[in-house]
Write a protein that holds these residues in place. Structure first.
Motif, mmCIF file in Angstrom:
data_model
loop_
_atom_site.group_PDB
_atom_site.id
_atom_site.type_symbol
_atom_site.label_atom_id
_atom_site.label_comp_id
_atom_site.label_asym_id
_atom_site.label_seq_id
_atom_site.Cartn_x
_atom_site.Cartn_y
_atom_site.Cartn_z
ATOM 1 N N PRO A 47 0.798 -1.287 0.075
ATOM 2 C CA PRO A 47 0.028 0.128 0.038
ATOM 3 C C PRO A 47 0.932 1.255 -0.017
ATOM 4 O O PRO A 47 2.063 1.325 0.621
ATOM 5 N N THR A 48 0.130 2.520 -0.797
ATOM 6 C CA THR A 48 0.949 3.574 -0.848
ATOM 7 C C THR A 48 1.201 4.060 0.756
ATOM 8 O O THR A 48 0.225 3.978 1.576
ATOM 9 N N GLY A 49 2.405 4.635 0.939
ATOM 10 C CA GLY A 49 2.661 5.237 2.258
ATOM 11 C C GLY A 49 2.906 4.068 3.542
ATOM 12 O O GLY A 49 3.280 4.433 4.563
ATOM 13 N N SER A 50 3.158 2.801 2.957
ATOM 14 C CA SER A 50 3.535 1.876 4.009
ATOM 15 C C SER A 50 4.944 1.780 3.903
ATOM 16 O O SER A 50 5.788 2.335 3.171
ATOM 17 N N MET A 64 7.890 -10.061 5.693
ATOM 18 C CA MET A 64 8.005 -8.742 6.012
ATOM 19 C C MET A 64 6.925 -8.262 6.868
ATOM 20 O O MET A 64 5.818 -8.697 6.720
ATOM 21 N N HIS A 65 7.277 -7.211 7.727
ATOM 22 C CA HIS A 65 6.514 -6.476 8.666
ATOM 23 C C HIS A 65 6.254 -5.163 8.037
ATOM 24 O O HIS A 65 7.213 -4.443 8.083
ATOM 25 N N VAL A 66 4.988 -4.882 7.586
ATOM 26 C CA VAL A 66 4.530 -3.917 6.682
ATOM 27 C C VAL A 66 3.539 -3.057 7.633
ATOM 28 O O VAL A 66 2.625 -3.403 8.257
ATOM 29 N N THR A 67 3.987 -1.758 8.028
ATOM 30 C CA THR A 67 3.270 -0.801 8.657
ATOM 31 C C THR A 67 2.740 0.468 7.601
ATOM 32 O O THR A 67 3.627 0.808 6.835
ATOM 33 N N GLY A 71 -2.760 0.156 9.553
ATOM 34 C CA GLY A 71 -2.454 -0.749 10.412
ATOM 35 C C GLY A 71 -1.285 -1.555 10.033
ATOM 36 O O GLY A 71 -0.552 -1.058 9.083
ATOM 37 N N SER A 72 -0.896 -2.659 10.884
ATOM 38 C CA SER A 72 0.373 -3.527 10.665
ATOM 39 C C SER A 72 -0.156 -4.617 10.063
ATOM 40 O O SER A 72 -1.440 -5.175 10.433
ATOM 41 N N GLN A 73 0.890 -5.468 9.184
ATOM 42 C CA GLN A 73 0.528 -6.602 8.743
ATOM 43 C C GLN A 73 1.899 -7.444 8.379
ATOM 44 O O GLN A 73 2.821 -6.751 8.280
ATOM 45 N N PHE A 74 1.902 -8.773 8.243
ATOM 46 C CA PHE A 74 2.986 -9.433 7.917
ATOM 47 C C PHE A 74 2.566 -10.029 6.739
ATOM 48 O O PHE A 74 1.483 -10.703 6.500
ATOM 49 N N ILE A 75 3.655 -10.057 5.719
ATOM 50 C CA ILE A 75 3.498 -10.542 4.338
ATOM 51 C C ILE A 75 4.460 -11.623 4.078
ATOM 52 O O ILE A 75 5.719 -11.421 4.435
#
Length: 102
Positions: A47-50, A64-67, A71-75
């Motif tokens: 997502p843009t701005g992540s 990857m831990h993406v914020t 919110g936060s997510q793991f991919i």
């Protein structure tokens, strides 16, 4: 005593033959692991701005831990194909805080 010496001599010759045959077999059947790995480029949309705040590599899987503002997510991604294997979104809990086990 003579039979023991003959038996040990035969055992030594047989062992040497096995070692030579193994070396010849492995030399003739080399795998692609001997070649240098080829470079590949995998594009992954986030997502843009992540921001990616952490990464961990295990074999052909990249976690990857993406914020982001959402919110936060793991991919978890397959590094060879770029396929997203898992996407774990972290959501706030409405219940009590989880208990830790020592």
């Amino acid at each position: 005593m003579k039979a023991i010496c003959i038996g040990l001599g035969v055992l030594i010759v047989a062992s040497l033959a096995v070692v030579v045959a193994t070396i010849a077999f492995r030399g003739a059947n080399r795998t692609t692991g001997d070649r240098a790995p080829t470079e590949s480029v995998v594009d992954l949309a986030i997502p843009t701005g992540s921001t990616i705040s952490a990464m961990s590599l295990d074999g052909d899987r990249l976690a990857m831990h993406v914020t982001s503002a959402e919110g936060s997510q793991f991919i978890v991604v397959n590094t060879h194909t770029g396929a997203v294997l898992n996407r774990i979104r972290l959501a706030p809990s409405s219940g009590p805080a989880p208990q830790t086990v020592d």
